[in-house]
Scaffold this motif. Structure first.
Motif, PDB file in Angstrom:
ATOM      1  N   ARG A  49       0.833  -1.210   0.000  1.00 55.62           N
ATOM      2  CA  ARG A  49       0.000   0.000   0.000  1.00 55.62           C
ATOM      3  C   ARG A  49       0.866   1.257   0.000  1.00 55.62           C
ATOM      4  NH1 ARG A  49      -3.466  -3.069   3.189  1.00 55.62           N
ATOM      5  NH2 ARG A  49      -2.606  -2.234   5.129  1.00 55.62           N
ATOM      6  N   LEU A  50       2.013   1.195   0.665  1.00 56.45           N
ATOM      7  CA  LEU A  50       2.925   2.347   0.691  1.00 56.45           C
ATOM      8  C   LEU A  50       3.424   2.702  -0.712  1.00 56.45           C
ATOM      9  CD1 LEU A  50       5.061   1.415   3.831  1.00 56.45           C
ATOM     10  CD2 LEU A  50       3.435   3.323   3.649  1.00 56.45           C
ATOM     11  N   LEU A  51       3.507   1.719  -1.569  1.00 59.47           N
ATOM     12  CA  LEU A  51       4.037   1.951  -2.926  1.00 59.47           C
ATOM     13  C   LEU A  51       2.958   2.245  -3.963  1.00 59.47           C
ATOM     14  CD1 LEU A  51       6.812  -0.797  -3.010  1.00 59.47           C
ATOM     15  CD2 LEU A  51       7.073   1.643  -2.601  1.00 59.47           C
ATOM     16  N   GLU A  52       1.688   2.171  -3.575  1.00 62.70           N
ATOM     17  CA  GLU A  52       0.592   2.370  -4.529  1.00 62.70           C
ATOM     18  C   GLU A  52       0.615   3.736  -5.207  1.00 62.70           C
ATOM     19  OE1 GLU A  52      -2.980   1.593  -2.334  1.00 62.70           O
ATOM     20  OE2 GLU A  52      -2.847  -0.571  -2.689  1.00 62.70           O
ATOM     21  N   SER A  53       1.104   4.750  -4.526  1.00 61.74           N
ATOM     22  CA  SER A  53       1.056   6.094  -5.111  1.00 61.74           C
ATOM     23  C   SER A  53       2.156   6.321  -6.163  1.00 61.74           C
ATOM     24  CB  SER A  53       1.149   7.162  -4.014  1.00 61.74           C
ATOM     25  OG  SER A  53       2.393   7.060  -3.340  1.00 61.74           O
ATOM     26  N   TYR A  54       3.166   5.459  -6.212  1.00 61.42           N
ATOM     27  CA  TYR A  54       4.219   5.618  -7.226  1.00 61.42           C
ATOM     28  C   TYR A  54       3.698   5.034  -8.537  1.00 61.42           C
ATOM     29  CZ  TYR A  54       8.715   5.586  -9.581  1.00 61.42           C
ATOM     30  OH  TYR A  54       9.729   5.805 -10.493  1.00 61.42           O
ATOM     31  N   PRO A  55       3.522   5.871  -9.561  1.00 63.73           N
ATOM     32  CA  PRO A  55       2.859   5.410 -10.781  1.00 63.73           C
ATOM     33  C   PRO A  55       3.650   4.379 -11.598  1.00 63.73           C
ATOM     34  CG  PRO A  55       3.668   7.654 -11.055  1.00 63.73           C
ATOM     35  CD  PRO A  55       3.881   7.285  -9.616  1.00 63.73           C
ATOM     36  N   GLN A  56       4.938   4.249 -11.359  1.00 64.36           N
ATOM     37  CA  GLN A  56       5.760   3.331 -12.150  1.00 64.36           C
ATOM     38  C   GLN A  56       6.046   2.011 -11.442  1.00 64.36           C
ATOM     39  OE1 GLN A  56       6.531   3.846 -15.185  1.00 64.36           O
ATOM     40  NE2 GLN A  56       6.191   6.015 -15.471  1.00 64.36           N
ATOM     41  N   THR A  57       5.397   1.722 -10.329  1.00 62.90           N
ATOM     42  CA  THR A  57       5.713   0.513  -9.562  1.00 62.90           C
ATOM     43  C   THR A  57       5.662  -0.750 -10.415  1.00 62.90           C
ATOM     44  OG1 THR A  57       5.085   1.445  -7.424  1.00 62.90           O
ATOM     45  CG2 THR A  57       5.001  -0.953  -7.616  1.00 62.90           C
ATOM     46  N   GLU A  58       4.546  -1.023 -11.038  1.00 65.20           N
ATOM     47  CA  GLU A  58       4.408  -2.275 -11.795  1.00 65.20           C
ATOM     48  C   GLU A  58       5.341  -2.319 -13.010  1.00 65.20           C
ATOM     49  OE1 GLU A  58       2.924  -4.953 -10.627  1.00 65.20           O
ATOM     50  OE2 GLU A  58       2.437  -3.724  -8.884  1.00 65.20           O
ATOM     51  N   THR A  59       5.489  -1.191 -13.689  1.00 65.62           N
ATOM     52  CA  THR A  59       6.384  -1.136 -14.849  1.00 65.62           C
ATOM     53  C   THR A  59       7.830  -1.353 -14.422  1.00 65.62           C
ATOM     54  OG1 THR A  59       4.857   0.470 -15.803  1.00 65.62           O
ATOM     55  CG2 THR A  59       6.986   0.243 -16.875  1.00 65.62           C
ATOM     56  N   ALA A  60       8.231  -0.741 -13.311  1.00 67.42           N
ATOM     57  CA  ALA A  60       9.606  -0.900 -12.824  1.00 67.42           C
ATOM     58  C   ALA A  60       9.855  -2.335 -12.382  1.00 67.42           C
ATOM     59  CB  ALA A  60       9.878   0.076 -11.681  1.00 67.42           C
ATOM     60  N   LYS A  61       8.884  -2.950 -11.706  1.00 66.40           N
ATOM     61  CA  LYS A  61       9.042  -4.349 -11.301  1.00 66.40           C
ATOM     62  C   LYS A  61       9.226  -5.237 -12.530  1.00 66.40           C
ATOM     63  CE  LYS A  61       6.034  -5.817  -8.213  1.00 66.40           C
ATOM     64  NZ  LYS A  61       4.783  -5.923  -7.429  1.00 66.40           N
ATOM     65  N   ALA A  62       8.454  -4.971 -13.579  1.00 61.16           N
ATOM     66  CA  ALA A  62       8.583  -5.759 -14.811  1.00 61.16           C
ATOM     67  C   ALA A  62       9.942  -5.518 -15.467  1.00 61.16           C
ATOM     68  CB  ALA A  62       7.447  -5.403 -15.772  1.00 61.16           C
ATOM     69  N   PHE A  63      10.388  -4.272 -15.481  1.00 63.55           N
ATOM     70  CA  PHE A  63      11.693  -3.941 -16.053  1.00 63.55           C
ATOM     71  C   PHE A  63      12.797  -4.702 -15.332  1.00 63.55           C
ATOM     72  CE2 PHE A  63      15.621  -1.672 -16.456  1.00 63.55           C
ATOM     73  CZ  PHE A  63      15.629  -1.162 -17.747  1.00 63.55           C
ATOM     74  N   LEU A  64      12.784  -4.666 -14.007  1.00 60.27           N
ATOM     75  CA  LEU A  64      13.816  -5.337 -13.215  1.00 60.27           C
ATOM     76  C   LEU A  64      13.764  -6.847 -13.386  1.00 60.27           C
ATOM     77  CD1 LEU A  64      13.558  -3.146 -10.015  1.00 60.27           C
ATOM     78  CD2 LEU A  64      15.496  -3.215 -11.619  1.00 60.27           C
ATOM     79  N   SER A  65      12.566  -7.379 -13.498  1.00 62.94           N
ATOM     80  CA  SER A  65      12.422  -8.819 -13.729  1.00 62.94           C
ATOM     81  C   SER A  65      13.042  -9.198 -15.076  1.00 62.94           C
ATOM     82  CB  SER A  65      10.939  -9.195 -13.690  1.00 62.94           C
ATOM     83  OG  SER A  65      10.772 -10.567 -13.909  1.00 62.94           O
ATOM     84  N   GLY A  66      12.788  -8.388 -16.085  1.00 60.94           N
ATOM     85  CA  GLY A  66      13.381  -8.635 -17.404  1.00 60.94           C
ATOM     86  C   GLY A  66      14.891  -8.483 -17.386  1.00 60.94           C
ATOM     87  N   ALA A  67      15.384  -7.478 -16.666  1.00 60.87           N
ATOM     88  CA  ALA A  67      16.832  -7.273 -16.579  1.00 60.87           C
ATOM     89  C   ALA A  67      17.502  -8.449 -15.884  1.00 60.87           C
ATOM     90  CB  ALA A  67      17.139  -5.969 -15.833  1.00 60.87           C
ATOM     91  N   ALA A  68      16.890  -8.955 -14.818  1.00 60.97           N
ATOM     92  CA  ALA A  68      17.453 -10.105 -14.098  1.00 60.97           C
ATOM     93  C   ALA A  68      17.429 -11.352 -14.983  1.00 60.97           C
ATOM     94  CB  ALA A  68      16.675 -10.346 -12.807  1.00 60.97           C
ATOM     95  N   TYR A  69      16.344 -11.543 -15.716  1.00 63.68           N
ATOM     96  CA  TYR A  69      16.217 -12.690 -16.622  1.00 63.68           C
ATOM     97  C   TYR A  69      17.308 -12.645 -17.689  1.00 63.68           C
ATOM     98  CZ  TYR A  69      14.187 -15.889 -20.046  1.00 63.68           C
ATOM     99  OH  TYR A  69      13.992 -16.924 -20.926  1.00 63.68           O
ATOM    100  N   ALA A  70      17.456 -11.488 -18.310  1.00 64.40           N
ATOM    101  CA  ALA A  70      18.466 -11.345 -19.367  1.00 64.40           C
ATOM    102  C   ALA A  70      19.873 -11.545 -18.814  1.00 64.40           C
ATOM    103  CB  ALA A  70      18.342  -9.972 -20.023  1.00 64.40           C
ATOM    104  N   SER A  71      20.140 -10.963 -17.672  1.00 63.99           N
ATOM    105  CA  SER A  71      21.463 -11.068 -17.077  1.00 63.99           C
ATOM    106  C   SER A  71      21.808 -12.509 -16.721  1.00 63.99           C
ATOM    107  CB  SER A  71      21.535 -10.183 -15.838  1.00 63.99           C
ATOM    108  OG  SER A  71      22.790 -10.312 -15.243  1.00 63.99           O
ATOM    109  N   ALA A  72      20.841 -13.234 -16.166  1.00 67.36           N
ATOM    110  CA  ALA A  72      21.080 -14.620 -15.766  1.00 67.36           C
ATOM    111  C   ALA A  72      21.383 -15.507 -16.965  1.00 67.36           C
ATOM    112  CB  ALA A  72      19.880 -15.165 -14.999  1.00 67.36           C
ATOM    113  N   ARG A  73      20.984 -15.076 -18.138  1.00 65.41           N
ATOM    114  CA  ARG A  73      21.221 -15.848 -19.349  1.00 65.41           C
ATOM    115  C   ARG A  73      22.315 -15.260 -20.224  1.00 65.41           C
ATOM    116  NH1 ARG A  73      17.011 -16.522 -16.898  1.00 65.41           N
ATOM    117  NH2 ARG A  73      15.814 -18.407 -16.898  1.00 65.41           N
ATOM    118  N   GLY A  74      22.973 -14.232 -19.693  1.00 60.51           N
ATOM    119  CA  GLY A  74      24.088 -13.633 -20.422  1.00 60.51           C
ATOM    120  C   GLY A  74      23.673 -12.880 -21.668  1.00 60.51           C
ATOM    121  N   LEU A  75      22.407 -12.431 -21.727  1.00 60.03           N
ATOM    122  CA  LEU A  75      21.930 -11.770 -22.937  1.00 60.03           C
ATOM    123  C   LEU A  75      22.488 -10.370 -23.100  1.00 60.03           C
ATOM    124  CD1 LEU A  75      18.222 -12.979 -22.853  1.00 60.03           C
ATOM    125  CD2 LEU A  75      20.128 -13.911 -24.172  1.00 60.03           C
TER     126      LEU A  75
END
Length: 189
Positions: free
Chosen positions: A156-182
């Motif tokens: 709930r504390l993070l609900e007011s930040y408009p980029q929360t879900e987009t940033a979480k998706a970005f970081l998830s993609g970055a971690a995925y790519a990094s783990a595979r050496g992309l």
């Protein structure tokens, strides 16, 4: 215990030590230690995979070593100022960290907070990512100073930040790519 191979050399005579580890399943890591590029790889890698990963990781080490070193005190003060702005804007100023700093020893986390001490550390792997992503990680850690768990109150504390879900998706993609050496600068794994 990793079993080191005999140090080899690469362009420019840089000594390289390859360490094969049975405990390491899929991650690759490289560091400079006492003038030697130490590359840790899974024991099951073929010689071809070893050669490919050693070259890739040594290239990254050399690129990082050649990059200009920012003034850590200024970078940390800029980060602390940004944390204060984010706390004021999204958390009503409730999060008041004692220290906020960049660290280079977090390879599996984007950031961490110690609520009892009021400290926040962000991985230097975030440097170069979009500002709104870094802001999300910083805000996430600020929220931990108020609520230590990832329960409903925390989110709930993070609900007011408009980029929360987009940033979480970005970081998830970055971690995925990094783990595979992309691509990217984050250490493998």
């Amino acid at each position: 215990m990793p079993s080191p191979s005999v140090p080899a050399t690469t362009r420019g005579g840089l000594p390289i030590e390859v360490r094969r580890s049975a405990r390491r399943k899929r991650t690759v890591n490289a560091v400079f230690r006492d003038g030697v590029a130490v590359v840790s790889i899974p024991a099951h890698f073929t010689r071809t995979q070893e050669a490919e990963w050693v070259q890739r990781m040594v290239d990254r080490l050399e690129t990082r070593a050649a990059a200009p070193v920012p003034d850590p005190a200024r970078a940390d003060s800029d980060l602390a100022r940004r944390a204060a702005e984010l706390s004021g804007r999204y958390l009503g100023g409730a999060a008041k960290p004692v220290s906020v700093r960049w660290v280079s020893n977090q390879n599996s986390r984007w950031g961490s907070a110690t609520p009892a001490r009021g400290t926040i550390r962000l991985s230097d792997k975030l440097v170069g990512m979009p500002e709104w992503v870094v802001d999300y990680v910083l805000l996430h850690e600020l929220a931990h100073l108020i609520e230590s768990s990832h329960g409903p109150r925390f989110w709930r504390l993070l609900e007011s930040y408009p980029q929360t879900e987009t940033a979480k998706a970005f970081l998830s993609g970055a971690a995925y790519a990094s783990a595979r050496g992309l691509s990217g600068e984050m250490a493998e794994g």
